[in-house]
Design a protein around this motif. Structure first.
Motif, PDB file in Angstrom:
ATOM      1  N   ILE A 144       0.859  -1.192   0.000  1.00 41.95           N
ATOM      2  CA  ILE A 144       0.000   0.000   0.000  1.00 41.95           C
ATOM      3  C   ILE A 144       0.892   1.237   0.000  1.00 41.95           C
ATOM      4  N   ILE A 145       0.804   2.025  -1.060  1.00 43.48           N
ATOM      5  CA  ILE A 145       1.710   3.159  -1.234  1.00 43.48           C
ATOM      6  C   ILE A 145       1.041   4.439  -0.744  1.00 43.48           C
ATOM      7  N   VAL A 146       1.750   5.160   0.087  1.00 47.10           N
ATOM      8  CA  VAL A 146       1.288   6.482   0.538  1.00 47.10           C
ATOM      9  C   VAL A 146       2.177   7.540  -0.114  1.00 47.10           C
ATOM     10  N   GLY A 147       1.951   8.796   0.236  1.00 44.81           N
ATOM     11  CA  GLY A 147       2.658   9.895  -0.413  1.00 44.81           C
ATOM     12  C   GLY A 147       4.130   9.982  -0.070  1.00 44.81           C
ATOM     13  N   SER A 148       4.681  11.139  -0.258  1.00 46.95           N
ATOM     14  CA  SER A 148       6.114  11.346  -0.086  1.00 46.95           C
ATOM     15  C   SER A 148       6.501  11.398   1.388  1.00 46.95           C
ATOM     16  N   SER A 149       7.608  10.755   1.742  1.00 52.28           N
ATOM     17  CA  SER A 149       8.092  10.765   3.125  1.00 52.28           C
ATOM     18  C   SER A 149       8.715  12.105   3.492  1.00 52.28           C
ATOM     19  N   THR A 150       8.928  12.973   2.508  1.00 51.31           N
ATOM     20  CA  THR A 150       9.557  14.263   2.793  1.00 51.31           C
ATOM     21  C   THR A 150       8.573  15.285   3.349  1.00 51.31           C
ATOM     22  N   ASP A 151       7.309  15.221   2.866  1.00 50.15           N
ATOM     23  CA  ASP A 151       6.326  16.201   3.352  1.00 50.15           C
ATOM     24  C   ASP A 151       4.966  15.564   3.676  1.00 50.15           C
ATOM     25  N   TYR A 152       4.863  14.233   3.511  1.00 52.21           N
ATOM     26  CA  TYR A 152       3.657  13.466   3.837  1.00 52.21           C
ATOM     27  C   TYR A 152       2.464  13.790   2.942  1.00 52.21           C
ATOM     28  N   SER A 153       2.681  14.548   1.876  1.00 55.31           N
ATOM     29  CA  SER A 153       1.573  14.884   0.973  1.00 55.31           C
ATOM     30  C   SER A 153       1.239  13.687   0.092  1.00 55.31           C
ATOM     31  N   ALA A 154       0.005  13.663  -0.411  1.00 56.52           N
ATOM     32  CA  ALA A 154      -0.434  12.558  -1.263  1.00 56.52           C
ATOM     33  C   ALA A 154       0.360  12.482  -2.557  1.00 56.52           C
TER      34      ALA A 154
END
Length: 349
Positions: free
Chosen positions: A187-197
């Motif tokens: 399950i892929i979530v957004g970027s680990s740098t800013d947590y955005s989708a």
């Protein structure tokens, strides 16, 4: 050099941006279908912007856009338009349909299975050194427990999407063209740098959207619904930038010394369904309206049947735990406190 399908999608756009940002990358051929409103090139540029990636100066000059359609033979591309350089050629196939309902099965298979065959044939004609098929960890269907890095033949699937991706994996593994790799994200979530989708609207974000719609629909009603889940099931999440990093690392290693065909690109199964639901429901003020401790519901109300239908795709994954075995270094865990940041970043929009 690299050839990429599906570069306007969630993972594809992040992969394309990463390849173009790499100074060691030569040309990147991106296959893309234009729309009535936008050219293929503009769609790709918009996708890169949606991935929130600032490319180095001159990076886009290495992007070669080919108008294409994976449902057509050779993806509608003349192989002669792809000029091989002196380095290795990697063909990344990410183009896919995310449709999952039974009524869309033919459309899903046409894109995900026939489309993969067309991509394989184009990769063969283009003399690619490696064909990389980006699949899903959930081709294991109804299987639970420890899931190996191997081709699956489960007794059943949760939906047509899983079934089509599994069929495509077998097609890739049996094709007699370039050497192939099958990479399976969870399950892929957004970027680990800013947590955005960062361009995603499925998975965790699809569930959030359904909760938002349901909350708006019921308004001031006092009705409650029971939701059939297994609160103790753990789910595997991984950030999209970690997916890209892991995939590129695996491909680089395989180009140097072939080891195997199937790899899981997954995080550790650390987040419990109960914790995730409790957090999201509290954010929407639904903690007393949606009850998540019912494993089976014998007499659903009309509202419960409606809600179950809306979230059918998502709750299928909350009932059976799957632990994806990784032969590479352990996946980077997304704990509930970090997952909460991804949820917050989406809910506050």
């Amino acid at each position: 050099m690299h050839i990429v399908t599906g570069a306007t999608g969630f993972v594809g756009s992040h992969l394309l941006a990463d390849l173009l940002s790499d100074p060691d990358t030569a040309e990147v051929y991106a296959l893309c279908r234009p729309t009535e409103e936008l050219s293929a090139r503009q769609r790709l540029l918009d996708a890169i912007a949606g991935a929130n990636r600032d490319l180095p100066v001159g990076a886009v000059e290495r992007l070669v856009v080919l108008e294409a359609d994976v449902t057509r033979p050779l993806c509608g591309v003349s192989p002669e338009r792809i000029t091989r350089g002196g380095d290795s050629c990697v063909f990344w196939h990410l183009g896919a349909s995310l449709q999952w309902r039974k009524g869309r099965r033919d459309e899903t298979f046409d894109t995900n299975v026939a489309g993969t065959r067309h991509a394989l044939e184009l990769a063969d004609r283009a003399a690619a050194d490696l064909f990389v098929y980006v699949s899903t960890a959930y081709t294991c269907g109804s299987l639970g427990g420890d899931i190996p890095e191997a081709l699956h033949r489960p007794a059943s699937f949760n939906n047509a999407y899983e079934e089509s991706k599994c069929a495509a994996e077998h097609l890739v593994a049996g094709f007699g063209g370039p050497r192939s790799l099958i990479l399976r994200p969870s399950i892929i979530v957004g970027s680990s740098t800013d947590y955005s989708a960062s361009g995603s609207y499925t998975g965790l974000y699809g569930y959030i959207s359904e909760l938002r719609r349901f909350n708006e629909m019921i308004g001031d009603s006092t009705d409650t619904v029971r939701l059939s889940t297994n609160r103790d099931t753990r789910l595997s999440f991984i950030a999209v930038d970690h997916v890209v990093q892991d995939m590129r690392s695996i491909v680089l290693a395989e180009l140097k010394a072939p080891q195997q065909t199937v790899y899981h690109v997954t995080g550790e199964s650390e987040c419990y369904v109960g914790e995730i639901l409790d957090y999201m429901l509290k954010l929407f003020g639904l903690q007393d309206r949606i009850l998540t401790d019912a494993e089976t519901i014998q007499d659903p109300t009309p509202l419960e049947r409606f809600f179950e239908k809306r979230v059918e795709f998502f709750v299928q994954y909350t009932r059976t735990e799957k632990r994806f075995v990784r032969s590479t270094s352990p996946g980077r865990s997304v704990l509930i406190n970090e997952l909460a940041k991804y949820i917050d970043a989406e809910v506050i929009l």
